[in-house]
Design a protein around this motif. Structure first.
Motif, mmCIF file in Angstrom:
data_model
loop_
_atom_site.group_PDB
_atom_site.id
_atom_site.type_symbol
_atom_site.label_atom_id
_atom_site.label_comp_id
_atom_site.label_asym_id
_atom_site.label_seq_id
_atom_site.Cartn_x
_atom_site.Cartn_y
_atom_site.Cartn_z
ATOM 1 N N VAL A 143 0.836 -1.204 0.000
ATOM 2 C CA VAL A 143 0.000 0.000 0.000
ATOM 3 C C VAL A 143 0.870 1.253 0.000
ATOM 4 C CG1 VAL A 143 -1.699 1.333 1.305
ATOM 5 C CG2 VAL A 143 -1.968 -1.142 1.082
ATOM 6 N N GLU A 144 1.898 1.259 0.829
ATOM 7 C CA GLU A 144 2.822 2.401 0.856
ATOM 8 C C GLU A 144 3.387 2.672 -0.528
ATOM 9 O OE1 GLU A 144 5.662 3.179 4.233
ATOM 10 O OE2 GLU A 144 5.070 1.133 4.729
ATOM 11 N N LYS A 145 3.789 1.616 -1.216
ATOM 12 C CA LYS A 145 4.389 1.764 -2.543
ATOM 13 C C LYS A 145 3.371 2.336 -3.531
ATOM 14 C CE LYS A 145 8.417 1.001 -4.471
ATOM 15 N NZ LYS A 145 9.701 1.423 -3.878
ATOM 16 N N ILE A 146 2.136 1.837 -3.476
ATOM 17 C CA ILE A 146 1.074 2.352 -4.356
ATOM 18 C C ILE A 146 0.789 3.819 -4.054
ATOM 19 C CG2 ILE A 146 -1.389 2.218 -4.882
ATOM 20 C CD1 ILE A 146 -1.188 -0.834 -4.384
ATOM 21 N N TYR A 147 0.657 4.151 -2.805
ATOM 22 C CA TYR A 147 0.317 5.529 -2.427
ATOM 23 C C TYR A 147 1.442 6.502 -2.789
ATOM 24 C CZ TYR A 147 -3.921 4.127 0.132
ATOM 25 O OH TYR A 147 -5.170 3.675 0.480
ATOM 26 N N GLU A 148 2.678 6.087 -2.625
ATOM 27 C CA GLU A 148 3.798 6.944 -3.037
ATOM 28 C C GLU A 148 3.726 7.225 -4.533
ATOM 29 O OE1 GLU A 148 7.452 5.160 -1.864
ATOM 30 O OE2 GLU A 148 7.263 5.743 0.248
ATOM 31 N N PHE A 263 0.641 -2.213 -10.736
ATOM 32 C CA PHE A 263 0.600 -2.876 -9.429
ATOM 33 C C PHE A 263 2.011 -2.994 -8.851
ATOM 34 C CE2 PHE A 263 1.276 -6.106 -12.602
ATOM 35 C CZ PHE A 263 2.156 -7.016 -12.027
ATOM 36 N N PRO A 264 2.116 -3.170 -7.528
ATOM 37 C CA PRO A 264 3.419 -3.408 -6.906
ATOM 38 C C PRO A 264 3.769 -4.888 -6.978
ATOM 39 C CG PRO A 264 1.742 -3.267 -5.216
ATOM 40 C CD PRO A 264 1.035 -3.070 -6.526
ATOM 41 N N ALA A 265 5.044 -5.204 -7.141
ATOM 42 C CA ALA A 265 5.456 -6.607 -7.242
ATOM 43 C C ALA A 265 6.913 -6.744 -6.822
ATOM 44 C CB ALA A 265 5.282 -7.113 -8.675
ATOM 45 N N GLY A 266 7.319 -7.986 -6.659
ATOM 46 C CA GLY A 266 8.735 -8.250 -6.431
ATOM 47 C C GLY A 266 9.513 -8.086 -7.723
ATOM 48 N N ARG A 267 10.813 -7.972 -7.616
ATOM 49 C CA ARG A 267 11.665 -7.723 -8.788
ATOM 50 C C ARG A 267 11.747 -8.906 -9.745
ATOM 51 N NH1 ARG A 267 13.550 -5.316 -4.358
ATOM 52 N NH2 ARG A 267 14.419 -3.205 -4.448
ATOM 53 N N LEU A 268 11.361 -10.073 -9.277
ATOM 54 C CA LEU A 268 11.573 -11.296 -10.054
ATOM 55 C C LEU A 268 10.958 -11.231 -11.444
ATOM 56 C CD1 LEU A 268 12.536 -14.237 -10.237
ATOM 57 C CD2 LEU A 268 10.406 -14.924 -9.127
ATOM 58 N N ILE A 269 9.724 -10.719 -11.567
ATOM 59 C CA ILE A 269 9.048 -10.768 -12.861
ATOM 60 C C ILE A 269 9.641 -9.796 -13.881
ATOM 61 C CG2 ILE A 269 6.883 -11.645 -11.921
ATOM 62 C CD1 ILE A 269 5.748 -8.841 -12.032
ATOM 63 N N VAL A 270 10.475 -8.864 -13.420
ATOM 64 C CA VAL A 270 11.156 -7.945 -14.352
ATOM 65 C C VAL A 270 12.666 -8.008 -14.140
ATOM 66 C CG1 VAL A 270 9.221 -6.357 -14.694
ATOM 67 C CG2 VAL A 270 10.738 -6.042 -12.724
ATOM 68 N N ALA A 271 13.154 -9.171 -13.761
ATOM 69 C CA ALA A 271 14.576 -9.321 -13.418
ATOM 70 C C ALA A 271 15.500 -8.900 -14.558
ATOM 71 C CB ALA A 271 14.869 -10.775 -13.024
ATOM 72 N N ASP A 272 15.125 -9.241 -15.786
ATOM 73 C CA ASP A 272 15.985 -8.904 -16.928
ATOM 74 C C ASP A 272 15.982 -7.412 -17.240
ATOM 75 O OD1 ASP A 272 13.324 -9.064 -17.639
ATOM 76 O OD2 ASP A 272 13.732 -9.716 -19.693
ATOM 77 N N GLN A 273 15.038 -6.641 -16.656
ATOM 78 C CA GLN A 273 14.983 -5.194 -16.880
ATOM 79 C C GLN A 273 15.730 -4.405 -15.801
ATOM 80 O OE1 GLN A 273 10.874 -3.850 -17.707
ATOM 81 N NE2 GLN A 273 10.350 -5.978 -18.157
ATOM 82 N N LEU A 354 11.166 -7.623 5.956
ATOM 83 C CA LEU A 354 11.200 -6.846 4.726
ATOM 84 C C LEU A 354 10.628 -5.454 4.950
ATOM 85 C CD1 LEU A 354 9.914 -9.555 2.207
ATOM 86 C CD2 LEU A 354 12.262 -8.699 2.383
ATOM 87 N N SER A 355 10.878 -4.558 4.007
ATOM 88 C CA SER A 355 10.323 -3.202 4.044
ATOM 89 C C SER A 355 9.613 -2.948 2.719
ATOM 90 C CB SER A 355 11.449 -2.181 4.239
ATOM 91 O OG SER A 355 12.242 -2.102 3.058
ATOM 92 N N LYS A 356 9.084 -1.739 2.536
ATOM 93 C CA LYS A 356 8.412 -1.402 1.270
ATOM 94 C C LYS A 356 9.370 -1.463 0.091
ATOM 95 C CE LYS A 356 8.917 3.625 1.809
ATOM 96 N NZ LYS A 356 9.908 3.826 0.737
ATOM 97 N N ASP A 357 10.671 -1.445 0.369
ATOM 98 C CA ASP A 357 11.654 -1.526 -0.713
ATOM 99 C C ASP A 357 11.686 -2.900 -1.364
ATOM 100 O OD1 ASP A 357 12.388 1.114 -0.329
ATOM 101 O OD2 ASP A 357 13.898 0.609 1.179
ATOM 102 N N ALA A 358 10.963 -3.867 -0.767
ATOM 103 C CA ALA A 358 10.838 -5.175 -1.416
ATOM 104 C C ALA A 358 10.046 -5.061 -2.715
ATOM 105 C CB ALA A 358 10.145 -6.158 -0.473
#
Length: 373
Positions: A143-148, A263-273, A354-358
């Motif tokens: 939520v923090e990540k979305i609101y930011e 949407f917010p997500a982990g880095r895995l799905i865009v790892a190559d980017q 973990l933090s919102k930086d995840a």
């Protein structure tokens, strides 16, 4: 007689020294959350096979007991009791879903069995039970990540549409609490059930309030239906989903309606980017490549939860011991552990680490993920 005694000692001793380490797992392999649970099961089996082939844990092999909860809370409790009473496991990875984890939280405490959940609800670790951990980032972090993101875009009037389940309840609470804290206005608050086949009624009510953004909080087929309904109604607000849709299955179910969703997500799905300097990139690409080559299907951030859980547990078992207290203290002492979802820093008071930086923010374009920088 001496020869016989020698043979008995020779054959019995290795069994005593190299007994199996019994680890349980509870995943939603079938049912509406199967697209979450199946990658978790696949990942856990893949990683344990590698660990055992490389010598196991201090010479002992891992023996897995994996049960399908079918995404059902009662079934989860039943299978947890089987893991504890019949299989005699020393720890449990999972469950997949927030509601299912909350359904066994009291049992973990009662039987003093460490549980590393793959679900995200804040309520899993609040109130805190010393036996219960989780590796999925908390709803509040998402939520923090979305609101930011919205604040940076100058968008302040939002509508929320949340599922009536453990994940949805926890997300709704975080959305309301943090909106007040971060200065956003919730102009509409609607709900849906996992089994709903049409959410045009809720979306129409939301449209009357003319929000800048609509935030949908759910997993499974329902968010894909909402995406289709949103497009069919021609709504102009920004549609944002939770991290619960971070699977190719969502895009498959939503079709063209998935395009444009953020949407917010982990880095895995865009790892190559990711930039080559990103400290997670090497680990993520390695896991992604191995998973996709093994199972011939796209990697999922949900499978990453199982990856993180087993490697955290193995680290503790190697260094701290196999009894429950040692496992608990061991996890609480883990610092700077790089996983698929971020850097884990646990403590006695933080059983997520973990933090919102995840999270990073992702947009769906042409049926694929695009990192928002």
């Amino acid at each position: 007689m001496k020869k016989l005694l020698f043979l008995l000692v020779f054959t019995v001793t290795p069994i005593v020294l190299f007994a199996d380490i019994k680890i349980g797992a509870l995943f939603s392999v079938s049912g509406p959350a199967s697209f979450l649970g199946l990658p978790e099961k696949n990942t856990l089996e893949m990683e344990v096979e590698k660990i055992n082939k490389s010598g196991g844990i201090n010479g002992e092999k891992i023996k897995l007991y994996i049960y399908d909860t079918k995404g059902n809370d009662a079934e989860t409790r039943k299978k947890f009791l089987r893991l504890v009473n019949k299989d005699k496991v020393i720890a449990v990875i999972g469950p997949t879903r927030s509601g299912s984890t909350l359904a066994i939280k009291d049992l973990a405490k009662k039987f003093h069995i460490p549980v590393i959940s793959c679900a995200s609800s804040d309520k899993i670790i609040n109130p805190l039970y010393k036996e219960v951990f989780k590796v999925a980032p908390s709803d509040g972090h998402a939520v923090e990540k979305i609101y930011e993101y919205l604040i940076n875009k100058g968008l302040k009037n939002i509508a929320i549409l949340t599922a009536q389940n453990g994940f949805g309840y926890s997300g709704r609470e975080a959305l309301i609490r943090l909106a007040k804290k971060m200065g956003l206005n919730i102009v509409a608050d609607e709900k849906f059930k996992d089994t709903d086949k049409d959410m045009k009624s809720q979306l129409s009510k939301i449209a009357e309030k003319n929000p800048d953004a609509i935030i949908c909080w759910g997993v499974g087929p329902a968010p894909a239906i909402i995406a289709k309904n949103f497009k069919e109604l021609g709504l102009k607000s920004l549609l944002i989903m939770s991290h619960g849709v971070a699977s190719k299955k969502f895009i498959e179910l939503a079709g063209d309606a998935a395009n444009g969703i953020i949407f917010p997500a982990g880095r895995l799905i865009v790892a190559d980017q990711l930039d080559d300097t990103d400290k997670f990139k090497k680990l993520l690409l390695s896991y992604k490549s191995e998973y996709e080559n093994t199972f011939h299907s796209p990697v999922s951030t949900f499978g990453g939860h199982a990856y993180d859980a087993i490697h955290i547990l193995v680290k503790v078992l190697r260094n701290n011991g196999k009894d429950a207290n040692s496992i608990i203290k061991g996890i609480e002492s883990i610092k700077n552990h790089l996983g698929t979802y971020g850097e884990f820093n646990f403590s006695e008071n933080d059983h997520n680490g973990l933090s919102k930086d995840a999270f990073i923010m992702v947009k769906i374009e042409k049926g694929n993920w695009k990192l928002i920088k």
